[in-house]
Every structure is written in C-alpha cells, then in structure tokens.
Design a protein around this motif. Structure first.
Motif, short mmCIF file in Angstrom:
data_model
loop_
_atom_site.label_atom_id
_atom_site.label_comp_id
_atom_site.label_asym_id
_atom_site.label_seq_id
_atom_site.Cartn_x
_atom_site.Cartn_y
_atom_site.Cartn_z
N PRO B 84 -23.09 11.87 -23.42
CA PRO B 84 -22.24 13.05 -23.21
C PRO B 84 -21.63 13.58 -24.50
O PRO B 84 -21.47 14.79 -24.68
N ARG B 85 -21.32 12.66 -25.39
CA ARG B 85 -20.76 13.07 -26.68
C ARG B 85 -21.80 13.85 -27.50
O ARG B 85 -21.48 14.86 -28.14
N LEU B 88 -22.20 17.30 -25.85
CA LEU B 88 -21.03 18.16 -26.06
C LEU B 88 -20.96 18.62 -27.51
O LEU B 88 -20.69 19.80 -27.78
N VAL B 92 -21.12 22.60 -28.42
CA VAL B 92 -19.96 23.17 -29.12
C VAL B 92 -20.39 23.72 -30.48
O VAL B 92 -20.00 24.82 -30.88
N PHE B 212 -14.69 14.67 -30.44
CA PHE B 212 -15.48 14.50 -29.21
C PHE B 212 -15.32 13.10 -28.62
O PHE B 212 -16.12 12.70 -27.77
N ALA B 215 -15.29 12.87 -24.90
CA ALA B 215 -16.35 13.61 -24.19
C ALA B 215 -16.82 12.84 -22.96
O ALA B 215 -17.00 11.62 -22.99
N SER B 219 -17.20 17.15 -18.92
CA SER B 219 -16.91 18.14 -19.97
C SER B 219 -18.15 18.98 -20.24
O SER B 219 -18.07 20.21 -20.37
N VAL B 220 -19.27 18.30 -20.33
CA VAL B 220 -20.54 18.99 -20.60
C VAL B 220 -20.87 19.94 -19.45
O VAL B 220 -21.29 21.09 -19.66
N ALA B 223 -18.46 23.04 -19.78
CA ALA B 223 -18.61 23.85 -20.99
C ALA B 223 -20.00 24.45 -21.12
O ALA B 223 -20.16 25.62 -21.54
N PHE B 279 -12.82 22.15 -25.21
CA PHE B 279 -13.30 20.77 -25.04
C PHE B 279 -13.40 19.98 -26.34
O PHE B 279 -13.72 18.80 -26.33
N SER B 280 -13.15 20.65 -27.46
CA SER B 280 -13.31 19.94 -28.72
C SER B 280 -12.12 20.06 -29.64
O SER B 280 -12.04 19.36 -30.65
#
Lengths: 404, 359
Positions: B84-85, B88, B92, B212, B215, B219-220, B223, B279-280
């Motif tokens: 996920p990180r 994301l 981003v 992140f 994350a 979140s993903v 966003a 989100f970041s």
C-alpha cells in the motif's frame, strides 16, 4: 508562490526544532513551548504483567501490600529483597554534610556556605547575596527539582504545559501559580533574582535575560536518574537549600540502589519505547526513555538496533526490532489507539511483545521529564519487567517533597 | 505574470501525431519499466529482512502465479505495509508531477508548483483543524477528509478572488493564491505556536512534513480514483493547453473553449493535488522538479509532458520513499525532507540559470 514555499520552509524548520527538543527534554526555548520528549501520563500497574495499561485508571496508585510512609531517613544500602522502597524524610535538616558539595561542579568555593556565594555554569559566574526568594525556571525539569527543594511560591511563574497532568509532575502545584507566556518581557517583569535555564534553552532567550541584568544559571539535565544528582546539589547550594538537596539526592541514590540490588542477576528483556504522533517515534540511545529502560533492568531495543535519539519508525521497523516488551509513553487517548494498532497488526503477530501481550502504556510524566521523577518511571518499569521481584513492594511518588 | 524563465510551449516544437505517440510510448515504456523495477525493489527491502525469493513468490502469488513461500509475518509485511505504501507513493507522486506540469504551463512560469494557488496550504489548514479539534482521533479518515476539504475550499476562494467583477484573471489567480497561502500558513503556524497541547503540535508538525508511513490500502482506494480520473481529464485536454499557451485569441480562433479548458485544468490539478496532500502531507519539490526534467528530455508538448510527468513523479516519489525507508533503517527519514533535499538544490539551479540568462 513564495507564500507556499515559505510555509514549507517554516514547517521544516519547526520539525527540526522539534527533533532537537525531542533529543533533549523539557524546555522553554524561545517563544515556542517545546517540551522535552514525550507528553503523556498514567502508569502501568507494577503488578500487571500482560494487561495493557489502558485498563489502569490514571490516578490509581500501584496496589500495595505494605504501606509506605515518608518518615524514614534515606537508606544507604538496601537489602536485595525488600518490601518497602526507600523513602527519605522531608523534615528540614538543620545541619548537613558539607562534604557532599566538595566535588559538585560549578560551586566556586565549596567551603563557603554563607552569603554571598557564587556558582559557575556555562553562562559564567553568578553571585547571589542572599538565598533567592524569587526564582524563575525556564524548564519543567528544573521546576520539578526546585519544587522538591523549596516552597513552590518561591518560583515566580509557570508555563502552560506545567499544569498538564499527563506531562508534568508539578501540575497541581502549578495550577495555582502565576502563569506566563513565552515572551521574555514577561519573565523580566517578574523581577526574578535568578533564572535557571537548561542546556536546551535558546541562547537568545538567555542573552535577553542577562541583558536585562538578571543572573542566569544554566545547568544541565541528564538522561539518567543518578546523573541529575550533581545538578540537584548545585541548585540546592545556589538557593540555600543544601539540606533538602542532600536528602533528595540521598533518596534518589537509595531508590536506585534498591532497584539495582533487586535486579542484580536477571536477564534483561529487550524493551522498545515508542509513541505515535501521526507517525511513530522510537526512543533510541541518548534518550530519557532509553535511560529509564536500561536503569530498570531492560535493554533498550531501539538503541540495540542502531537507533540514536528519537527516530521515526514504521510498523515494519517495530517488527524488525522484535522487542520482548513495548512501552508507550504518550497521552492515554493516543496510547490506546496506538496499542490497538500494534496488537491488531498482522505484521507484528509474531513479535514477542505482541504475541505475549507485553505492551504497556506508561505515564509520560515519568518518562519524558528530566528530574528526579524519572526514578518513578524506572521503579514502575522495573516492576513491570520483573513482577516477581517486586511482589509486595510499593513505591512512593515524590509528592512528599513538594507538599511542604 | 511573465516568467523570468523561458518555458517552451507547445508551439515551439510542432510535433506530428506520430512523433508525439513515439515519444509518449518510448517514455512511457521506459518509465513504466523503471517503476515496476523500483516497485519490486521497494517491496523487497526494508528494516525487516525478507528473502527476495519470498518477496518474489508473494508478488507472483498476488497476481495468481504460483504460491507464496513467505512466512505469515513476511507476507503481512509485504501485503499490508509495503505494497500500500508503494502504491500510495506512486499515485501521490503522479498527482504532484502532473499538477506541476499543468500549473507551470497555465501560468507560463517554470517556478509554479501544484500548490501555487493555495491548495497545499488549504490542505494543511484542514489537517490542522482535524487535529486541533480532535476529529482526527475519532476516525483515521477524518484527517484526510478535512485536508481535502481544506484544499478544495482554498481553491474555491482563490477562484472567487480571480473572478471578481466577472472577468477571470490569471494574474489575480496567482496573486490571490499567494495571499491565501500566506494567510492559511499563518493560521497553521499560529495554531502550532499558540496551542497548549504539545501532542497537537507534534501531530501537526509531523503531518505537514509529509510521509507515507501510515499508508493503508484504504488510503489507496480513496485517493486513487480521484487522482486517476483527474489525471485522465487533464491529459484529455492537453492538446488544448498547447494551443492556449500560444495565445488565448489564437486558441479561440481554433475552436478551443478557453475558459472551459483553463478552468477544467485548474480545478482538476487542484483537486488531485488536494487528494495527494490529504494522504501524504505536504511533499515539496516533486511537482516543481519532475515536469522540468521531463520537459528537458521529452519536450514541452503537453500531450507528452503531462503523462510522462505523472509517471516520472510517481517514480521519483517511489524512489525517494524507498530511500527514506532504508537509509536510516530501522529508523525512517521523512520523505518530504528527502524530496526537499533533492529538490531545493535543483530549484537553486533553476534560479541561477535564469539569472545567468538575464545577464
């Protein structure tokens, strides 16, 4: 465009300021009230072994089987197995052992116990003609020590975070004291006879105070409990509270000796101190929390993994550090949420601390200040880590020192 | 509003359709390949040691090939923390890259960045409100929601300022953005300084610094749709942006609905920036640096520049975040600090180059 970038640059600067503050501890720097490292309160029960401290009411003292009353003199040597932690009397002592001050760095003439007397700190030599009745402290740690040595009304004012019960060990005393902001002008207006600053105090602030003709003593605050003994003695000498300083130092040393004796032969669990402020931060080497872990008989797992100071870590980092015990010294609300996150993370399921339910909330006011109150953090953590050794033992707070 | 630095516009390099396609495909393939490679590396490294074969089999397992040989903890770390990180960070970065390209084009100013009209400051103020009010502790999604609302509100205010009197002015938009950013920045700073709660201070400061480390797949999931849809819209009108940069009158004569195109680009860029910031946190210089690099390599045609800025931004931030994770392992560096450390020298380089041209 510049506005946007200006904001970014400002925020990066603020982060840098905060990181510096984290590395140290309590402090009133310039105009921003940057506290030492953590901020929290409440404690885990010494008797608790695997129950998250979230279940422990903040104001509940450790359950004791032996009542401890602060009526004893400090005990020099303590038997390894005890049912009562050493506590000093708070009775004023007329005479004191002058030799205790002979090796204290900063006392210009260790044979002079009359007035005027001089001390030398990093801000140079200051001379006081009489015991100061108006003392101003720029740091929480110094204020906690001063509160143990003299009547609290000799301190001219407090700062807003002094009244935060989660962070401050003198919150109740501070509640009724004069509160000021962070404008140096307010400090000057109080007309203190001496100002106490720490190594974290902003140089400009100190220069302004000195420029206003107020003597400033800048003394260091150490991350280890015993490391603050010379500081306590120096401040006691400076304000004419020698007997109280000796008694406090004696109690501090005796309590640390008690812990040391009890834990002499045990294996040390790896303990991780971690808090979450949007992101998680672990306390590595050179931190107050790390010092408390080591003095409580544990191994600072973060330092053991190469982390220096307070550093951001991820859940994965915690898995890599693989601690036996996790302590969370931050305010209860945040601590509860963070502990829940840790216990529910599948990535941490095999970490011993999580697997065995060894995650505890600990009172931040014991773990993030820099004063004799750190001893309380050490005692309570030692009780958590080695419950069988401290079964039936209870420890006093240092309240008896500030309830004069 | 005239830029001190020259900015190639679409008319300087008249590209044929096939030329554009060739550059787009070539650049896209290279950047996609590098991104895939970086993602695999990012999934393989971290403070917790996972054998590469375990990572590889886990990744293949996720796409239905074979079976993972990783232990449960290793699988959990790869699937619930690293992936996920990675996603994301990429989206981003893509959002900031493409927004930067649009803003630099619209303002004809190579110093423009995605937050130029107050979107980032609005997001920060929204986050401050969420943290200071305690809403952020109620639900983990209140903070990004507040941040996104802050970004959208800041954008709306700046648009209103630029539209006062019935005539939309890009110069007023820019100056209004600066003013609103400064105002919101002051609110954020004042909140940090004036609050008695050190916990609030810490949360605000660390959120703003960008990162992140928190994350999650959720979140993903939130966003990504905003950013992908916004990016596709802007890419769809990229050709019109080229014409717009020649001159508004010429664009009008060629059938471009100038106001619609301009507003679509501004709103899309602002909203995807807002989604990224939400989100970041504020991650500096990605939106400034990446479009410049892409422009130097692939030219200034926005049909190529915008998609490649998206891919390049995603790749840049993915690399930066991976470095932030491992450079101090097991501790982390905040990715916003790392991108600023890379971006600031580049920014100074641009300034110096600009100055040299004027002399």
């Amino acid at each position: 465009m510049m506005g946007v970038r200006g904001v970014v640059v400002l925020m990066v600067a603020l982060v840098a300021m905060f990181v510096v503050a984290c590395g140290g501890d309590d402090e009133v720097a310039t105009s921003v009230p940057v506290e030492p490292t953590a901020t929290v309160q409440v404690a885990a029960e010494p008797e608790a072994t695997a129950v998250p401290a979230t279940e422990v009411p903040a104001d509940v003292e450790p359950v004791s089987t032996v009542a401890v009353v602060p009526t004893e003199k400090p005990v020099a040597t303590v038997a390894p197995v005890a049912t009562k932690a050493p506590v000093a009397t708070v009775e004023p002592v007329e005479a004191f052992d002058e030799s205790r001050f002979s090796d204290v760095e900063g006392i210009v003439d260790p044979t002079n116990f009359g007035w005027p007397r001089s001390i030398e700190t990093s801000e140079g030599v200051i001379t006081l003609d009489a015991p100061p009745t108006r003392i101003h402290s720029l740091s929480l740690g110094h204020s906690e020590i001063l509160a143990a040595l003299v009547d609290f009304d000799r301190l001219t004012a407090v700062y807003s975070f002094f009244v935060d019960e989660e962070q401050s060990n003198i919150a109740k005393l501070s509640a009724s004291a004069t509160m000021i902001g962070f404008d140096p002008e307010e400090v000057v207006a109080l007309e203190p006879e001496v100002i106490v600053a720490s190594r974290f105090t902003n140089a400009d602030t100190v220069a302004l105070m000195k420029g206003a003709g107020i003597p400033v003593a800048r003394t260091s605050l150490e991350n280890s409990a015993l490391g603050n003994v010379p500081n306590i003695l120096l401040m006691g000498y400076m304000i004419g509270a020698e007997a109280e300083a000796i008694a406090l130092a004696d109690e501090l040393e005796a309590r640390m000796q008690f812990i040391s004796d009890v834990l002499a032969s045990d294996e040390s669990p790896r303990v991780l101190s971690v808090s979450k402020w949007t992101s998680a931060f672990a306390a590595g080497s050179g931190t107050t929390e790390g010092g408390i872990i080591e003095q409580a008989g544990g191994i600072n797992a973060a330092a053991d993994s190469g982390i220096e100071g307070h550093q951001q870590v991820s859940i994965e980092s915690i898995a890599a550090v693989n601690p036996d015990v996790i302590i969370v010294p931050q305010p209860l609300d945040g601590a509860n949420a963070f502990i829940e996150e840790l216990t529910s993370s599948p990535a941490l399921a095999q970490v011993p601390a999580v697997k065995n339910g060894e995650i505890y909330y600990v009172p931040p006011r014991y773990h993030t200040t820099l004063s004799h109150w750190n001893v309380r953090g050490i005692e309570r953590l030692a009780s958590l880590l080695f419950p069988s050794h401290f079964s039936g033992v209870t420890f006093e707070d240092f309240e008896h020192w500030s309830e004069k | 509003m005239a830029s001190e630095m020259s900015l190639h516009n679409g008319s300087e390099r008249v590209s044929t359709g096939s030329g554009v396609l060739r550059r787009l495909l070539l650049g896209g393939l290279i950047l996609s390949g590098l991104t895939l490679l970086t993602a695999i590396v990012a999934a393989s490294v971290g403070p917790f040691t996972v054998p590469f074969t375990h990572t590889a089999t886990t990744l293949l397992d996720l796409i239905g090939i074979g079976e993972s040989t990783a232990k449960p903890t290793e699988q959990a770390i790869i699937q619930s923390i690293r992936l996920p990180r990675i996603f994301l960070a990429f989206i981003v970065g893509a959002a900031l890259g493409i927004s930067g390209g649009i803003m630099q084009g619209l303002f004809r100013n190579s110093m423009a960045d995605p937050g130029i009209i107050g979107v980032s400051s609005g997001g920060a103020t929204g986050a401050v409100v969420a943290i200071a009010s305690g809403a952020a502790t109620v639900s983990t999604f209140f903070l990004p929601v507040f941040a996104f609302i802050g970004s959208a509100a800041a954008m709306a205010v700046v648009f209103l300022i630029a539209s006062v009197g019935g005539r939309f002015s890009m110069a007023t938009l820019l100056l209004g953005g600066i003013a609103v950013s400064s105002f919101l920045g002051a609110i954020t700073t004042a909140t940090i300084i004036l609050t008695d709660d050190l916990n609030v201070q810490r949360q605000i400061i660390f959120w703003i610094a960008g990162g992140f480390d928190t994350a999650r797949w959720e979140s993903v999931q939130i966003a990504a749709p905003i950013i992908v849809v916004g990016a596709l819209i802007t890419i769809f009108v990229a050709r019109d942006l080229n014409l717009l940069l020649v001159s508004e009158d010429e664009a009008r004569s060629l059938g471009v609905r100038v106001a619609l195109v301009r507003n679509t680009l501004l709103i899309s860029a602002s909203l995807i920036t807002g989604a990224a910031v939400a989100f970041s946190g504020i991650i500096a210089f990605v939106g400034l640096v990446v479009p410049h690099v892409v422009r130097l390599i692939a030219g200034a045609d926005h049909r190529v520049l915008l998609p490649l800025s998206a891919l390049g931004g995603g790749l840049f931030l993915l690399v930066a975040d991976t470095a932030a994770r491992i450079v101090l392992s097991p501790a982390e560096l905040r990715v916003g600090v790392l991108t600023a450390m890379i971006g600031a020298p580049f920014f100074i380089f641009l300034l110096l180059r600009s100055k040299a041209r004027l002399l």
